[in-house]
Design a protein around this motif. Structure first.
Motif, PDB file in Angstrom:
ATOM      1  N   TYR A  41      21.945  13.321   8.258  1.00 55.45           N
ATOM      2  CA  TYR A  41      22.246  14.144   7.081  1.00 55.45           C
ATOM      3  C   TYR A  41      21.285  13.914   5.912  1.00 55.45           C
ATOM      4  N   GLY A  42      20.241  13.109   6.101  1.00 59.18           N
ATOM      5  CA  GLY A  42      19.298  12.836   5.016  1.00 59.18           C
ATOM      6  C   GLY A  42      18.167  13.842   4.920  1.00 59.18           C
ATOM      7  N   LEU A  43      18.003  14.710   5.926  1.00 55.73           N
ATOM      8  CA  LEU A  43      17.004  15.771   5.901  1.00 55.73           C
ATOM      9  C   LEU A  43      17.723  17.043   5.477  1.00 55.73           C
ATOM     10  N   LYS A  44      17.379  17.564   4.290  1.00 57.49           N
ATOM     11  CA  LYS A  44      18.153  18.656   3.689  1.00 57.49           C
ATOM     12  C   LYS A  44      17.217  19.737   3.163  1.00 57.49           C
ATOM     13  N   PHE A  45      17.784  20.953   3.000  1.00 63.62           N
ATOM     14  CA  PHE A  45      16.980  22.029   2.404  1.00 63.62           C
ATOM     15  C   PHE A  45      17.848  22.970   1.571  1.00 63.62           C
TER      16      PHE A  45
END
Length: 123
Positions: A58-62
């Motif tokens: 969940y640390g890669l976000k956009f």
């Protein structure tokens, strides 16, 4: 009606002898990226294809913005673990509008490969 495809692309090492071949966005640990594409037509954003790999927890976000208005997600950031889906998004767009993608990798791991593709139906 035609369908226009906008695939966001970012390679942090453009001079690498083996550049990214599949398109998409390569995001290093702790990196924030903002990319911009221009709408080629008047019409409607119909869907967004999203691919997030396993591992970033969940640390890669956009976020996706149209001009300066956040349109997906409506608030906050979109981030999942090992996620691939086509998301229905119905949003009017005009030729020349700026589609901006903000991406952040809040992890100390990676790099991670993210795919965000926007489908616009128009003339």
């Amino acid at each position: 009606m035609k369908t226009y495809v906008i695939q966001f692309y970012y390679d942090p090492n453009p001079n690498d002898p083996e550049p990214l071949q599949a398109g998409g966005i390569l995001v290093n640990p702790g990196q924030y990226i903002e990319l911009e594409e221009i709408s080629p037509t008047d019409g409607e954003i119909k869907s967004i294809l999203v691919g997030i790999p396993p591992g970033p927890s969940y640390g890669l976000k956009f976020q996706l913005l149209l001009n300066d208005e956040q349109i997906f997600p409506r608030t906050g950031w979109f981030g999942f673990e090992n996620y691939a889906s086509v998301l229905d998004v119905h949003w009017p767009v005009k030729a020349g509008d700026r589609l901006r993608l903000r991406v952040v990798n809040e992890t100390t791991q990676g790099p991670y490969f993210l795919n965000v593709t926007v489908f616009i139906e128009g003339e």
